[in-house]
Scaffold this active site. Structure first.
Site, short mmCIF file in Angstrom:
data_model
loop_
_atom_site.label_atom_id
_atom_site.label_comp_id
_atom_site.label_asym_id
_atom_site.label_seq_id
_atom_site.Cartn_x
_atom_site.Cartn_y
_atom_site.Cartn_z
N ASP A 150 0.81 -1.21 0.00
CA ASP A 150 0.00 0.00 0.00
C ASP A 150 0.84 1.26 0.00
O ASP A 150 0.46 2.29 0.57
CB ASP A 150 -0.97 0.01 1.21
CG ASP A 150 -1.85 -1.22 1.22
OD1 ASP A 150 -2.21 -1.70 0.12
OD2 ASP A 150 -2.18 -1.71 2.31
N LYS A 188 1.87 2.04 -5.16
CA LYS A 188 2.41 1.47 -6.41
C LYS A 188 1.44 1.71 -7.58
O LYS A 188 1.86 2.07 -8.67
CB LYS A 188 2.63 -0.05 -6.24
CG LYS A 188 3.63 -0.40 -5.15
CD LYS A 188 3.74 -1.90 -4.94
CE LYS A 188 2.52 -2.53 -4.31
NZ LYS A 188 2.23 -2.13 -2.93
N GLY A 234 -4.54 -4.41 -3.75
CA GLY A 234 -5.54 -3.36 -3.94
C GLY A 234 -4.80 -2.12 -4.37
O GLY A 234 -4.09 -1.51 -3.56
N HIS A 235 -4.88 -1.79 -5.64
CA HIS A 235 -4.14 -0.65 -6.18
C HIS A 235 -5.13 0.44 -6.56
O HIS A 235 -5.92 0.27 -7.49
CB HIS A 235 -3.29 -1.09 -7.38
CG HIS A 235 -2.21 -2.06 -7.00
ND1 HIS A 235 -1.31 -2.57 -7.90
CD2 HIS A 235 -1.88 -2.59 -5.80
CE1 HIS A 235 -0.48 -3.38 -7.26
NE2 HIS A 235 -0.81 -3.42 -5.98
N GLN A 290 1.96 -6.27 -3.48
CA GLN A 290 2.51 -6.55 -2.15
C GLN A 290 3.86 -5.81 -2.01
O GLN A 290 4.05 -4.82 -2.67
CB GLN A 290 2.65 -8.06 -1.88
CG GLN A 290 1.32 -8.79 -1.67
CD GLN A 290 0.54 -9.02 -2.95
OE1 GLN A 290 1.06 -9.54 -3.92
NE2 GLN A 290 -0.72 -8.63 -2.96
P1 GDP Z 1 -0.69 0.23 -3.55
O1 GDP Z 1 -1.28 -1.04 -3.04
O2 GDP Z 1 0.78 0.32 -3.32
O3 GDP Z 1 -1.05 0.52 -4.98
O4 GDP Z 1 -1.34 1.39 -2.67
P2 GDP Z 1 -2.91 1.55 -2.30
O5 GDP Z 1 -3.62 2.00 -3.51
O6 GDP Z 1 -3.39 0.36 -1.58
O7 GDP Z 1 -2.82 2.68 -1.22
C1 GDP Z 1 -2.26 3.92 -1.51
C2 GDP Z 1 -3.32 5.00 -1.32
O8 GDP Z 1 -2.71 6.25 -1.28
C3 GDP Z 1 -4.34 5.09 -2.45
O9 GDP Z 1 -5.58 5.47 -1.92
C4 GDP Z 1 -3.78 6.19 -3.36
O10 GDP Z 1 -4.78 6.86 -4.10
C5 GDP Z 1 -3.19 7.09 -2.33
N1 GDP Z 1 -2.01 7.87 -2.72
C6 GDP Z 1 -0.99 7.52 -3.56
N2 GDP Z 1 -0.03 8.47 -3.53
C7 GDP Z 1 -0.46 9.41 -2.66
C8 GDP Z 1 0.13 10.62 -2.16
O11 GDP Z 1 1.23 11.01 -2.50
N3 GDP Z 1 -0.60 11.30 -1.23
C9 GDP Z 1 -1.82 10.89 -0.79
N4 GDP Z 1 -2.45 11.62 0.11
N5 GDP Z 1 -2.38 9.77 -1.24
C10 GDP Z 1 -1.70 9.03 -2.14
P1 IMO Z 2 -0.83 -4.24 -2.28
O1 IMO Z 2 -0.43 -4.74 -3.65
C1 IMO Z 2 -0.90 -4.73 2.03
C2 IMO Z 2 -0.96 -8.82 3.56
C3 IMO Z 2 -2.24 -9.25 4.27
C4 IMO Z 2 -1.64 -10.23 5.28
C5 IMO Z 2 -0.54 -10.91 4.47
C6 IMO Z 2 -0.96 -12.25 3.86
O2 IMO Z 2 -2.13 -3.54 -2.27
O3 IMO Z 2 0.28 -3.48 -1.65
P2 IMO Z 2 -2.52 -12.89 1.79
O4 IMO Z 2 -3.97 -12.61 1.55
O5 IMO Z 2 -1.60 -12.35 0.75
O6 IMO Z 2 -2.23 -14.34 2.10
O7 IMO Z 2 -2.20 -12.09 3.17
O8 IMO Z 2 -0.20 -10.00 3.44
N1 IMO Z 2 -1.16 -8.29 2.19
C7 IMO Z 2 -1.11 -7.00 1.89
N2 IMO Z 2 -0.94 -5.91 2.67
N3 IMO Z 2 -0.99 -4.59 0.69
C8 IMO Z 2 -1.12 -5.66 -0.11
O9 IMO Z 2 -1.10 -5.58 -1.45
C9 IMO Z 2 -1.24 -6.94 0.48
N4 IMO Z 2 -1.39 -8.19 0.00
C10 IMO Z 2 -1.34 -9.01 1.05
O10 IMO Z 2 -2.87 -8.16 4.91
O11 IMO Z 2 -1.01 -9.53 6.33
MG MG Z 3 -2.83 -1.67 -1.81
#
Ligand code: GDP
Ligand code: IMO
Ligand code: MG
Length: 433
Positions: A16, A19, A43-44, A226
């Site tokens: 998270d 990416k 979850g992107h 991840q």
């Molecule tokens: P990922 O799993 O690495 O793709 O990240 P996620 O999407 O799960 O979580 C990142 C969150 O931060 C998302 O809601 C993005 O829209 C948000 N985001 C990304 N870059 C920034 C930033 O520079 N500032 C803020 N406030 N939000 C951001």
């Molecule tokens: P993105 O791509 C954050 C965590 C789960 C749990 C562990 C194992 O959005 O960064 P799983 O379902 O993979 O067997 O769970 O890994 N986990 C993540 N945490 N971002 C993710 O993906 C994750 N994918 C798995 O919360 O701790």
């Molecule tokens: Mg994510």
């Protein structure tokens, strides 16, 4: 700094990091976007104008029309979840026409999700805190050589035969070990034949496809899911996922040799979060942690769970930099720290009072380490509207430079908000034309 025709975007912490936002941003310059590991546990979140997209399996290049979007052989694919995502995108006017799924990618079967949840429940306080999407059990079957692959969906007779072979053992575990109802063979067969028909246009040999794209000089973006500390080998085992989200996973999960992985950028969140159980040396349990969670809306994209929040841990990022051969760092969510008067950063760990230069593998040692903190002044002004390095407050620039120096890797992108335009590029990753 080397620039290449392929760029990898990898998570350096516990996921998270943002990416998806960066892959969407860089996809404009790419022809192909490739997921190489994980499944719909990812979850992107990608924000395009007024629209927010939560992508789980579809590569984050899918919001740019005309890009080829590959799910490599290292990905595990839940056909039901993928079809739902494709239909959802189409209903919003998007298109997954560029999607291609490796015929070697393993499938997440209905029993994988059931087993994932049952195992977690049975583990009680020892649970991992998985996303419950069946990812671990699917990789278990892959490595036990009892899995089904996307290519099997194209051969209904083989598919039926494989389900007939596998299901009795699965049902014995479901009923005997977990006291759950058995699955109906007929229902599953029919459902998977339908999935096969729906996904047939997308399933192919992505290895030769990617080879031909690279040979033709196309620009490729490898999208990490991840992150390093969730890697099955390098993460905080057993609180990890079941794949290799690290640089090595690109070769084995996309079907390219190491020379084709060009520039590698590590995404670093300006602080640290973790969702699920497991060690977290710099976790905050106070009002600052709450401020970060609320200010940053740190709630999971896939499960909605509140993310645990803490200070930036550069001992982790240094380890990631080494394991992934990072060429650059993309720092995200700097804006979330805007209000803090003081910011702490962990620069290393002490174990039994002595500095250590390795990242402990033992959970016991991890519970005993003490983070060494450096305190920096906050900038206490809004950065969300900054569009260049020079526009960032001096204290924010100092924070960024301190990260680069401590890790030994330049910070070439700084993200100050979820939108595409809230991205400051100090140096391009892709080679100039
Ligand atoms: P990922 O799993 O690495 O793709 O990240 P996620 O999407 O799960 O979580 C990142 C969150 O931060 C998302 O809601 C993005 O829209 C948000 N985001 C990304 N870059 C920034 C930033 O520079 N500032 C803020 N406030 N939000 C951001
Ligand atoms: P993105 O791509 C954050 C965590 C789960 C749990 C562990 C194992 O959005 O960064 P799983 O379902 O993979 O067997 O769970 O890994 N986990 C993540 N945490 N971002 C993710 O993906 C994750 N994918 C798995 O919360 O701790
Ligand atoms: Mg994510």
């Amino acid at each position: 700094m080397a620039q290449y025709s392929s760029v990898a975007v990898l998570g350096t912490q516990w996921g998270d990091e943002g990416k998806g936002k960066l892959v969407d941003f860089l996809a404009e310059q790419a022809d192909v976007v490739v997921r190489f590991a994980g499944g719909n546990n990812a979850g992107h979140t990608v924000v395009v104008g007024d629209d927010t997209y939560k992508l789980h399996l579809l590569p984050s290049g899918v919001l740019h029309p005309g890009k080829l979007c590959l799910l490599g052989n290292g990905v595990v694919v839940d056909p039901a979840a993928l079809l739902l995502e494709i239909r959802g995108l189409e209903q919003r006017g998007g298109s997954a026409a560029g999607l291609r799924i490796s015929d070697r990618a393993h499938l997440v079967m209905p029993w994988h999700q059931i087993l994932d949840k049952a195992q977690e429940q049975a583990a009680g306080s020892n649970r991992i805190g998985t996303t419950g999407k069946g990812i671990g059990p699917s990789y278990v079957d892959k490595h036990a050589r009892t899995g089904l692959r996307a290519g099997d969906l194209l051969e209904p007779e083989i598919l039926i035969e494989r389900i007939r072979q596998i299901l009795p053992r699965v049902n014995a575990v479901l009923t005997g070990v977990y006291r759950l109802s058995p699955l109906d063979e007929q229902v599953i067969m029919e459902r998977f034949i339908e999935y096969g028909q729906a996904l047939r246009p997308y399933i192919c040999d992505t290895i030769s496809l990617l080879r031909d794209c690279l040979a033709a000089g196309q620009r490729v973006l490898f999208e990490g899911a991840q992150a390093t500390f969730l890697d099955i080998d390098y993460g905080t085992y057993p609180y990890v996922t079941s794949s290799h989200p690290t640089a090595g996973g690109i070769c084995t999960g996309a079907g390219v040799g190491p020379h084709h992985v060009g520039h590698i950028t590590g995404v670093v969140k300006a602080y640290t979060t973790r969702v699920g159980e497991g060690p977290f040396p710099t976790e905050l349990f106070d009002a600052t942690g709450e401020l970060i969670r609320e200010g940053g809306q740190e709630y999971g994209t896939t499960t909605g769970r509140a993310r645990r929040c803490g200070w930036l841990d550069l001992a982790m990022v240094r380890y990631s930099a080494w394991l992934n051969s990072l060429d650059s760092i993309a720092l995200t969510r700097l804006d979330v720290l805007d209000k803090l008067p003081k910011i702490r950063v962990c620069t290393g760990y002490l174990l039994h009072g002595r500095p250590i230069s390795h990242y402990p593998s033992s959970l016991h040692e991890l519970s005993q380490i003490e983070p060494v903190y450096r305190e920096m002044p906050g900038w206490q002004s809004s950065t969300g509207d900054c569009r260049s390095w020079e526009q960032l407050p001096v204290a924010a620039r100092d924070y960024v430079e301190m990260i680069a120096q401590t890790v030994g890797v330049p910070v070439t992108m700084v993200s100050v908000g979820p939108r595409r335009e809230q991205t400051i590029v100090r140096q391009s990753c892709f080679a100039e034309n």
